[in-house]
Design a protein around this motif. Structure first.
Motif, short mmCIF file in Angstrom:
data_model
loop_
_atom_site.label_atom_id
_atom_site.label_comp_id
_atom_site.label_asym_id
_atom_site.label_seq_id
_atom_site.Cartn_x
_atom_site.Cartn_y
_atom_site.Cartn_z
N LEU A 58 0.89 -1.27 0.12
CA LEU A 58 0.19 -0.03 0.03
C LEU A 58 0.79 1.29 0.04
O LEU A 58 0.68 2.14 -0.60
N VAL A 59 1.76 1.35 0.81
CA VAL A 59 2.63 2.43 0.91
C VAL A 59 3.45 2.55 -0.76
O VAL A 59 3.25 3.79 -1.15
N ASP A 60 3.78 1.66 -1.23
CA ASP A 60 4.48 1.81 -2.65
C ASP A 60 3.40 2.13 -3.61
O ASP A 60 3.59 2.83 -4.43
N VAL A 61 2.07 1.67 -3.54
CA VAL A 61 1.22 2.00 -4.35
C VAL A 61 0.70 3.28 -4.34
O VAL A 61 0.56 4.12 -5.14
N PHE A 62 0.50 3.88 -3.14
CA PHE A 62 0.32 5.37 -2.81
C PHE A 62 1.49 6.23 -3.54
O PHE A 62 1.07 7.31 -4.19
N LEU A 101 -4.67 -0.74 6.63
CA LEU A 101 -5.36 0.52 6.28
C LEU A 101 -3.86 1.29 5.84
O LEU A 101 -2.94 1.17 6.42
N ALA A 102 -4.26 1.97 4.97
CA ALA A 102 -3.39 3.23 4.63
C ALA A 102 -4.03 4.73 4.50
O ALA A 102 -5.13 4.42 3.86
N HIS A 103 -3.29 5.44 4.78
CA HIS A 103 -4.08 6.95 4.56
C HIS A 103 -2.86 8.17 4.27
O HIS A 103 -1.77 8.08 4.73
N VAL A 104 -3.60 9.21 3.67
CA VAL A 104 -2.79 10.22 3.49
C VAL A 104 -3.96 11.45 3.76
O VAL A 104 -4.92 11.48 3.38
N ALA A 105 -3.16 12.36 4.52
CA ALA A 105 -3.90 13.61 4.93
C ALA A 105 -5.08 13.39 5.98
O ALA A 105 -4.82 12.63 6.89
N ASP A 106 -6.53 14.01 5.84
CA ASP A 106 -7.37 14.04 6.92
C ASP A 106 -8.54 13.33 6.53
O ASP A 106 -9.66 13.80 7.13
N SER A 107 -8.61 12.20 5.88
CA SER A 107 -9.96 11.74 5.97
C SER A 107 -10.01 10.45 6.93
O SER A 107 -9.18 9.44 6.57
N THR A 108 -10.29 10.36 8.13
CA THR A 108 -10.29 9.56 9.14
C THR A 108 -11.10 8.15 8.87
O THR A 108 -12.02 8.39 8.46
N ALA A 109 -10.39 7.25 9.32
CA ALA A 109 -11.07 5.91 9.24
C ALA A 109 -11.55 5.60 10.58
O ALA A 109 -10.70 5.85 11.51
N VAL A 110 -12.72 5.09 10.51
CA VAL A 110 -13.51 4.69 11.95
C VAL A 110 -14.08 3.46 11.74
O VAL A 110 -14.77 3.34 10.79
N LEU A 111 -13.83 2.58 12.62
CA LEU A 111 -14.62 1.02 12.59
C LEU A 111 -15.70 1.30 13.29
O LEU A 111 -15.71 1.72 14.74
N GLY A 112 -16.87 1.21 12.74
CA GLY A 112 -18.21 1.22 13.69
C GLY A 112 -18.73 -0.42 14.23
O GLY A 112 -18.38 -1.12 13.42
N LYS A 113 -19.08 -0.56 15.15
CA LYS A 113 -19.55 -1.78 15.65
C LYS A 113 -20.97 -1.36 16.38
O LYS A 113 -20.88 -0.36 17.14
#
Length: 159
Positions: A58-62, A101-113
């Motif tokens: 994922l790092v390389d693909v980004f 997971l991988a992310h850049v900037a400020d779109s937060t990932a949240v797990l809901g349950k």
């Protein structure tokens, strides 16, 4: 102005990929849609997809996606000098029920349950936003040749 948000959901037998992109700047919608169209192809074609090397992949693909954006910008097919996008990607292994997971900037990932079946929901934050006004994030950006500029209103911009 056009909607600058983009997303994809790709469901396969053993894996799913969920992703969101939030464009920024005058042509942010073009950048977020370009990433939405190209990132899943790069993930699926990478030999490390569905392996223990998925995080590194994922790092390389980004990085590859950023290179494609720069190339499109140089060729005048995309305007990305003052526009860009966030990217948050989650690969869900259905068999092991593991998320990568991988992310850049400020779109937060949240797990809901559900707290109880059919009951109230609770969320657990899975990522820490890359906000340029955070001391460690500003230092990382500047160490890598970027600039952080306060826009005079409410935002810090990265150049």
């Amino acid at each position: 102005s056009p909607n600058q948000d983009a997303w994809f959901l790709l469901k396969m037998e053993q894996f799913s990929i969920y992703a969101v992109f939030d464009g920024h700047g005058q042509k942010g919608h073009d950048v977020s849609n370009f990433v939405k169209d190209n990132l899943p192809k790069l993930i699926i074609k990478d030999a490390r997809f569905k392996t223990d090397e998925q995080q590194k992949m994922l790092v390389d693909v980004f990085k590859k996606t950023q290179s494609l954006i720069a190339t499109q910008d140089r060729m005048k097919k995309l305007s990305a000098q003052m526009s860009g996008t966030t990217a948050t990607v989650c690969i869900h292994n259905h068999n092991s029920n593991v998320l990568t997971l991988a992310h850049v900037a400020d779109s937060t990932a949240v797990l809901g349950k559900e707290k109880t079946p059919g009951g109230e929901l609770e969320g657990t934050k899975l990522t820490r936003d890359h906000k340029p006004d955070l001391k460690d994030e500003k230092a990382r950006i500047e160490k890598n040749g970027g600039r952080v500029v306060f826009d005079g209103y409410a935002n810090h911009r990265v150049y």
